[in-house]
Design a protein around this motif. Structure first.
Motif, mmCIF file in Angstrom:
data_model
loop_
_atom_site.group_PDB
_atom_site.id
_atom_site.type_symbol
_atom_site.label_atom_id
_atom_site.label_comp_id
_atom_site.label_asym_id
_atom_site.label_seq_id
_atom_site.Cartn_x
_atom_site.Cartn_y
_atom_site.Cartn_z
ATOM 1 N N LYS A 53 0.865 -1.184 0.000
ATOM 2 C CA LYS A 53 0.000 0.000 0.000
ATOM 3 C C LYS A 53 0.898 1.230 0.000
ATOM 4 N N CYS A 54 0.555 2.194 -0.844
ATOM 5 C CA CYS A 54 1.254 3.482 -0.850
ATOM 6 C C CYS A 54 0.289 4.490 -0.226
ATOM 7 N N VAL A 55 0.653 5.016 0.933
ATOM 8 C CA VAL A 55 -0.196 5.943 1.668
ATOM 9 C C VAL A 55 -0.015 7.372 1.178
ATOM 10 N N GLY A 56 1.162 7.677 0.659
ATOM 11 C CA GLY A 56 1.420 9.014 0.150
ATOM 12 C C GLY A 56 2.744 9.060 -0.583
ATOM 13 N N PHE A 57 2.909 10.105 -1.394
ATOM 14 C CA PHE A 57 4.150 10.282 -2.140
ATOM 15 C C PHE A 57 4.312 11.753 -2.499
ATOM 16 N N VAL A 58 5.524 12.127 -2.826
ATOM 17 C CA VAL A 58 5.804 13.416 -3.449
ATOM 18 C C VAL A 58 7.050 13.236 -4.314
ATOM 19 N N HIS A 136 4.409 16.300 2.087
ATOM 20 C CA HIS A 136 3.531 17.133 1.263
ATOM 21 C C HIS A 136 3.941 18.601 1.254
ATOM 22 N N LEU A 137 4.579 19.062 2.321
ATOM 23 C CA LEU A 137 5.008 20.467 2.375
ATOM 24 C C LEU A 137 6.362 20.700 1.704
ATOM 25 N N ASN A 138 7.025 19.657 1.299
ATOM 26 C CA ASN A 138 8.330 19.783 0.651
ATOM 27 C C ASN A 138 8.308 20.749 -0.543
ATOM 28 N N PRO A 139 7.359 20.640 -1.489
ATOM 29 C CA PRO A 139 7.336 21.584 -2.622
ATOM 30 C C PRO A 139 7.080 23.027 -2.189
ATOM 31 N N VAL A 140 6.368 23.213 -1.099
ATOM 32 C CA VAL A 140 6.105 24.562 -0.575
ATOM 33 C C VAL A 140 7.401 25.143 -0.001
ATOM 34 N N ARG A 141 8.112 24.337 0.791
ATOM 35 C CA ARG A 141 9.350 24.810 1.435
ATOM 36 C C ARG A 141 10.396 25.268 0.423
ATOM 37 N N VAL A 142 10.453 24.622 -0.741
ATOM 38 C CA VAL A 142 11.472 24.998 -1.732
ATOM 39 C C VAL A 142 10.943 25.987 -2.765
ATOM 40 N N GLY A 143 9.709 26.456 -2.583
ATOM 41 C CA GLY A 143 9.170 27.513 -3.438
ATOM 42 C C GLY A 143 8.594 27.066 -4.770
ATOM 43 N N ARG A 147 0.901 26.346 -1.962
ATOM 44 C CA ARG A 147 0.158 25.415 -1.109
ATOM 45 C C ARG A 147 0.416 23.993 -1.576
ATOM 46 N N ALA A 148 0.476 23.068 -0.647
ATOM 47 C CA ALA A 148 0.816 21.670 -0.961
ATOM 48 C C ALA A 148 -0.114 21.066 -2.013
ATOM 49 N N ILE A 149 -1.391 21.401 -1.966
ATOM 50 C CA ILE A 149 -2.338 20.802 -2.906
ATOM 51 C C ILE A 149 -2.142 21.290 -4.338
ATOM 52 N N GLU A 150 -1.329 22.325 -4.536
ATOM 53 C CA GLU A 150 -1.050 22.839 -5.877
ATOM 54 C C GLU A 150 0.019 22.019 -6.608
ATOM 55 N N TRP A 151 0.806 21.223 -5.875
ATOM 56 C CA TRP A 151 1.866 20.435 -6.506
ATOM 57 C C TRP A 151 1.251 19.184 -7.118
ATOM 58 N N HIS A 152 1.280 19.125 -8.435
ATOM 59 C CA HIS A 152 0.638 18.038 -9.175
ATOM 60 C C HIS A 152 1.268 16.664 -8.870
ATOM 61 N N TRP A 153 2.521 16.647 -8.483
ATOM 62 C CA TRP A 153 3.279 15.396 -8.333
ATOM 63 C C TRP A 153 3.338 14.962 -6.866
ATOM 64 N N SER A 154 2.170 14.982 -6.239
ATOM 65 C CA SER A 154 2.076 14.657 -4.822
ATOM 66 C C SER A 154 0.711 14.058 -4.522
ATOM 67 N N SER A 155 0.643 13.253 -3.519
ATOM 68 C CA SER A 155 -0.649 12.709 -3.083
ATOM 69 C C SER A 155 -1.453 13.731 -2.287
ATOM 70 N N ALA A 156 -0.907 14.919 -2.048
ATOM 71 C CA ALA A 156 -1.613 15.961 -1.297
ATOM 72 C C ALA A 156 -2.807 16.490 -2.087
ATOM 73 N N ARG A 157 -2.761 16.391 -3.408
ATOM 74 C CA ARG A 157 -3.834 16.955 -4.230
ATOM 75 C C ARG A 157 -5.000 16.060 -4.165
#
Length: 157
Positions: A53-58, A136-143, A147-157
């Motif tokens: 099972k994959c619970v999340g990814f980025v 999920h906050l990794n793409p936000v931290r590096v600019g 918002r995390a849900i804006e990064w298409h390559w993440s399970s946050a969306r």
């Protein structure tokens, strides 16, 4: 003579694994969308083959994080080896066929991924939520996004 501490091998117990692996020399080999699609496609293949099972990814430009649970112990190394090996082969081929100039400028060398991966064992719901939020906050931290849900390559969306 006192008992020697038992050496624990990642994947030797049933629990969630927070895994991180990086492109060799932290090159931005996942800058383009198609290599990211390939990496997720190979993840999906591995999930189908081994029933984890994959619970999340980025996916970041130079590394990837995933939260993986495997139904049997001792499978993490095989799972990661398959994911990295197959994705490296397919992404390299895609670069050669579609972005040869970009590929040439990256000084590809012999390795696509760093040889190892990092695995953190998760035993509690609190730690799982902490790692999921961190990831999920990794793409936000590096600019890359605001918002995390804006990064298409993440399970946050």
């Amino acid at each position: 003579m006192p008992d020697q501490p038992r050496r624990v091998i990642a994947g030797d117990e049933k629990y969630m694994h927070f895994v991180t692996f990086s492109c060799d020399r932290r090159r931005r080999l996942l800058d383009m969308n198609q290599p990211r699609r390939i990496l997720l496609g190979v993840l999906n293949h591995q999930l189908t083959q081994m029933s984890p099972k994959c619970v999340g990814f980025v996916l970041m430009p130079d590394h990837a994080h995933a939260l993986i649970w495997l139904p049997e112990t001792g499978q993490l190394s095989r799972f990661m080896h398959g994911w990295k090996r197959m994705s490296s082969f397919r992404i390299r081929n895609w670069y050669r066929e579609n972005e040869a100039e970009y590929f040439a400028n990256l000084e590809m060398g012999d390795q696509f991924w760093q040889p190892k991966y990092y695995s953190f064992s998760i035993y509690s719901r609190r730690k799982l939520e902490e790692k999921l939020q961190y990831m999920h906050l990794n793409p936000v931290r590096v600019g890359l996004v605001e918002r995390a849900i804006e990064w298409h390559w993440s399970s946050a969306r």
